[in-house]
Write a protein that holds these residues in place. Structure first.
Motif, short mmCIF file in Angstrom:
data_model
loop_
_atom_site.label_atom_id
_atom_site.label_comp_id
_atom_site.label_asym_id
_atom_site.label_seq_id
_atom_site.Cartn_x
_atom_site.Cartn_y
_atom_site.Cartn_z
N UNK A 322 63.49 134.15 20.47
CA UNK A 322 63.50 135.11 19.03
C UNK A 322 64.84 135.68 18.93
N UNK A 323 65.14 136.06 17.62
CA UNK A 323 66.60 136.43 17.46
C UNK A 323 66.84 137.65 18.17
N UNK A 324 66.14 138.55 18.44
CA UNK A 324 66.51 139.78 19.12
C UNK A 324 66.97 139.66 20.70
N UNK A 325 66.19 138.45 21.19
CA UNK A 325 66.71 138.23 22.71
C UNK A 325 67.80 137.47 22.60
N UNK A 326 68.02 136.66 21.46
CA UNK A 326 69.16 135.73 21.42
C UNK A 326 70.53 136.72 21.31
N UNK A 327 70.16 137.60 20.35
CA UNK A 327 71.53 138.65 20.18
C UNK A 327 71.91 139.32 21.69
N UNK A 328 70.87 139.73 22.13
CA UNK A 328 70.98 140.47 23.37
C UNK A 328 71.94 139.31 24.44
N UNK A 329 71.21 138.36 24.40
CA UNK A 329 72.06 137.34 25.42
C UNK A 329 73.43 137.23 24.91
N UNK A 330 73.68 137.12 23.57
CA UNK A 330 74.99 137.01 23.17
C UNK A 330 76.15 137.87 23.59
N UNK A 331 75.28 139.34 23.62
CA UNK A 331 76.12 140.32 24.24
C UNK A 331 76.56 140.09 25.70
N UNK A 332 75.40 139.77 26.35
CA UNK A 332 75.74 139.49 27.76
C UNK A 332 76.68 138.39 27.96
N UNK A 333 76.89 137.21 27.17
CA UNK A 333 77.62 136.32 27.49
C UNK A 333 79.05 136.54 27.14
N UNK A 334 79.11 137.47 26.08
CA UNK A 334 80.67 137.54 25.72
C UNK A 334 81.26 138.62 26.78
N UNK A 335 80.72 139.08 27.70
CA UNK A 335 81.12 139.79 28.99
C UNK A 335 81.80 138.66 29.63
N UNK A 336 81.19 137.44 29.87
CA UNK A 336 81.28 136.71 30.86
C UNK A 336 82.56 135.74 30.44
N UNK A 337 82.46 135.19 29.25
CA UNK A 337 83.26 134.06 28.82
C UNK A 337 83.51 134.03 27.50
N UNK A 338 83.19 135.09 26.68
CA UNK A 338 83.38 135.08 25.44
C UNK A 338 82.98 134.10 24.22
N UNK A 339 82.34 133.06 25.02
CA UNK A 339 81.39 132.11 24.11
C UNK A 339 81.84 130.58 24.41
N UNK A 340 82.58 130.04 25.64
CA UNK A 340 82.69 129.02 25.87
C UNK A 340 83.73 128.02 25.04
N UNK A 341 83.70 126.75 25.48
CA UNK A 341 84.36 125.66 25.02
C UNK A 341 84.11 125.20 23.53
N UNK A 342 85.02 125.59 22.67
CA UNK A 342 84.56 125.43 21.36
C UNK A 342 84.62 123.92 21.10
N UNK A 343 85.75 123.02 21.41
CA UNK A 343 85.86 121.61 20.93
C UNK A 343 84.52 120.89 21.82
N UNK A 344 84.21 121.26 22.93
CA UNK A 344 82.95 120.72 23.28
C UNK A 344 81.75 121.03 22.52
#
Length: 474
Positions: A322-344
Motif C-alpha cells: 500500500x502507498x502508506x507503507x511504501x512511503x514509510x519504507x522510503x523514509x527508512x531507506x533514505x537514512x540507510x543509502x539515500x536510494x541506491x544505484x541510479x544507473x542500475x
C-alpha cells in the motif's frame, strides 16, 4: 581494559514490547555490535546482574543463553561471562549464517552449493547498460537520490504486476537493493524486540537473519501453512512470512486454493503477510507460473528482485504494498543509502519490460542443470534419495544417516560448500537435511558431486549432532 559499568550502559532497555529476556539480549547485542562492549569485556555474573536490573535471575540467564548461542558472548565455569573474542580482536561479525559467510570469506578452491544465484550476467544486462549511456551523458539536472526508487522503474514494475493480474500503481512500489534489503526494511518497519513472526519451516536463511536483527520471536508454520488461523490467534504476530512459489529450500509450490486461503486468513486476522516471490519466475519449461498472490488479495506485501532470475550482481529488488507503507519504507531507506544505484535502476527499467521473455529463455538451461545434478547424485551417491522439483534453484533432502551440520563441515574440507538444514529450520527438525543448488554449469555440478561423494565416504557422524539452528527461535 578498564572495567565497564554494563548496567549503566543499558539505558531504558526494558521499555520495548516483548519478554524481558529478549529485550535484554537485544540491548546487549546492540552494545556489542556497536563496539560499546568490546571483545573481552567482562559481563556481570547472573545473580549480580539480575539484582542490578531488578529482574529474576532466569531473565539474565535466558538473555545470556541467546547471546552465547549467537557467538556474541563466551561463558566458562570459573572465569565468568565475556564478550566473544580477545581484547585485541575486531568487533564480532553480525551474522554467523553459513550462506553469508561463504560470500564474506570466499575461497577460490571451494565450489559453493550454498548461496544460489546465476553464475554470470546474461548479455542483455550489458546491452541495457549500453542503452542508458546516452541518457546518462545528457543528464544535467539529476541529483541521483531517489529513496523510493527511480520513477520509470517503479512504473515498469507496477505495469508488470498489472499485466499479471494485480492492478498496481507506481506509488505502490519501492525499489530496493535486492530482496534482502526489502526484508530488512520491512523488519525495521514492523518489528520491535520481542515481537512475534510466523514463518514456514524450513525457510530462507536470509529471512531468519533479518528477523534476528530485529530481535523477533519466531513461531513456525508447517509447509502447506495449515494452522495459520490458530497460530495467529495464539501468538498475535506482527508479521508473517511465506514463499508460496518454488519455496526456499524445498521447491514446493502452494496450490491456488491454499494460497488464496492463506492471504484471506492473514487479512482477516490483521496480520501483515510478506510474500516472497523472488523465485516465482524460475519455472522450468512447460511448467505454469502461478499469478502473484497480490492478484488474489491486494493487501499482501510482495517482495521480489532481479537477483535470481537475471544476476545477483544487479542489486535491484522491490516491495509492492500500500502507498502508506511504501512511503514509510522510503523514509527508512533514505537514512540507510539515500536510494541506491541510479544507473542500475535505469538498466533494470529496460530489463523488467522484457523479464518474462528473459526468464523463459533461461529456463531450459536451469532445467538442464537440475537434471545434471540429479543424474550425478544418482550415479555417485545412489543411497541419497532426492526428489526432483518443477523450478526454483535448489534441492532439499534428508541424508541417509548423520546430520547436516557435521556433514557440511566434512564437505567443506573436501572443497564443496553446502547448507545444513538446521540453519534453515527454527524447530530443529531438519538437522538431518541439507540444501544444495544447481545454478552452476553442468561440468561444475558434476565435479561438485564427485567431491561430495568423496566427502560422504570419509564422513563419520559424531556421537552428538552438530546443530546450527537459529538460536533466536522459540
Amino acid at each position: 581494559m578498564e572495567p565497564i559499568d554494563v548496567p549503566e550502559r543499558l539505558g531504558r532497555w526494558s521499555s520495548g514490547r516483548g519478554p524481558l529476556y529478549v529485550l535484554l539480549a537485544a540491548r546487549l547485542r546492540q552494545l556489542i555490535d556497536d563496539g560499546e562492549l568490546p571483545p573481552g569485556t567482562s559481563l556481570p555474573p547472573d545473580r549480580q546482574f539480575a539484582a542490578n536490573l531488578a529482574v529474576g535471575r532466569s531473565t539474565v540467564v535466558a538473555a545470556y543463553d541467546l547471546l552465547e548461542a549467537e557467538g556474541r558472548i563466551v561463558r566458562r565455569q570459573g572465569s565468568g561471562t565475556r564478550v566473544a573474542g580477545s581484547s585485541n580482536s575486531a568487533i564480532p561479525d553480525t551474522t554467523g549464517a553459513p550462506m553469508f559467510l561463504h560470500l564474506i570469506e570466499p575461497r577460490a578452491e571451494v565450489i559453493s552449493l550454498a548461496c544460489a544465484a546465476p553464475e554470470a550476467p546474461p548479455p542483455e544486462i550489458a546491452g541495457a547498460y549500453a542503452r542508458i549511456v546516452p541518457k546518462l551523458a545528457a543528464m544535467t539536472a539529476e541529483i541521483g537520490y531517489h529513496p523510493a526508487g527511480y520513477a520509470p522503474l517503479r512504473a515498469a514494475v507496477a505495469e508488470r504486476y498489472t499485466r499479471l493480474g494485480a492492478p498496481t500503481r507506481p506509488e505502490q512500489i519501492l525499489v530496493t537493493n535486492g530482496g534482502q534489503q526489502a526484508l530488512t526494511l520491512l523488519a525495521r518497519a514492523y518489528l520491535r524486540p520481542g515481537d512475534r513472526v510466523l514463518l514456514e519451516t524450513p525457510t530462507y536463511p536470509g529471512a531468519l537473519e533479518a528477523f534476528q536483527e530485529a530481535s523477533a520471536v519466531l513461531h513456525p508454520l508447517p509447509l502447506g501453512l495449515a494452522g495459520f488461523e490458530s497460530a495467529a490467534r495464539t501468538h498475535h504476530p506482527k508479521l508473517a512470512y511465506v514463499t508460496p512459489t518454488f519455496q526456499n529450500p524445498t521447491g514446493a509450490v502452494l496450490s491456488a486454493l491454499v494460497r488464496r486461503r492463506l492471504a484471506e486468513s492473514a487479512e482477516s486476522a490483521g496480520v501483515p503477510l510478506i510474500v516472497d516471490e523472488v523465485l516465482a519466475d524460475l519455472a522450468f519449461p512447460g511448467e505454469s507460473i502461478p499469478s502473484p498472490l497480490a492478484a488474489e488479495v491486494d493487501s499482501v506485501i510482495t517482495i521480489s528482485s532481479l537477483s535470481k532470475n537475471l544476476w545477483g550482481g544487479l542489486r535491484v529488488g522491490w516491495v509492492r504494498a500500500g502507498p502508506a507503507l511504501i512511503a514509510r519504507l522510503a523514509r527508512l531507506r533514505a537514512v540507510g543509502d539515500l536510494g541506491g544505484n541510479l544507473p542500475a535502476q535505469m538498466v533494470a527499467t529496460h530489463l523488467v519490460a522484457d523479464l518474462d521473455t528473459l526468464c523463459r529463455e533461461n529456463a531450459a538451461g536451469r532445467k538442464t542443470a537440475h537434471d545434471t545434478l540429479l543424474a550425478a547424485l544418482s550415479a555417485d551417491l545412489p543411497d541419497w534419495r532426492v526428489t526432483p522439483v518443477r523450478g526454483g534453484q535448489s534441492l532439499w533432502f534428508r541424508l541417509p544417516h548423520g546430520d547436516g551440520g557435521s556433514f557440511a563441515q566434512t564437505a567443506l574440507r573436501h572443497n564443496v560448500a553446502i547448507l545444513a538444514g538446521s540453519g534453515l529450520d527454527i524447530t530443529g527438525n531438519s538437522n538431518e537435511h541439507i540444501r544444495i543448488h544447481f545454478r552452476h554449469p553442468p561440468n561444475v555440478l558434476r565435479e561438485a558431486v564427485s567431491r561430495l561423494a568423496t566427502a560422504w565416504h570419509a564422513y563419520r557422524p559424531p556421537a552428538h549432532p552438530t546443530a546450527t539452528a537459529p538460536s533466536f527461535a522459540i
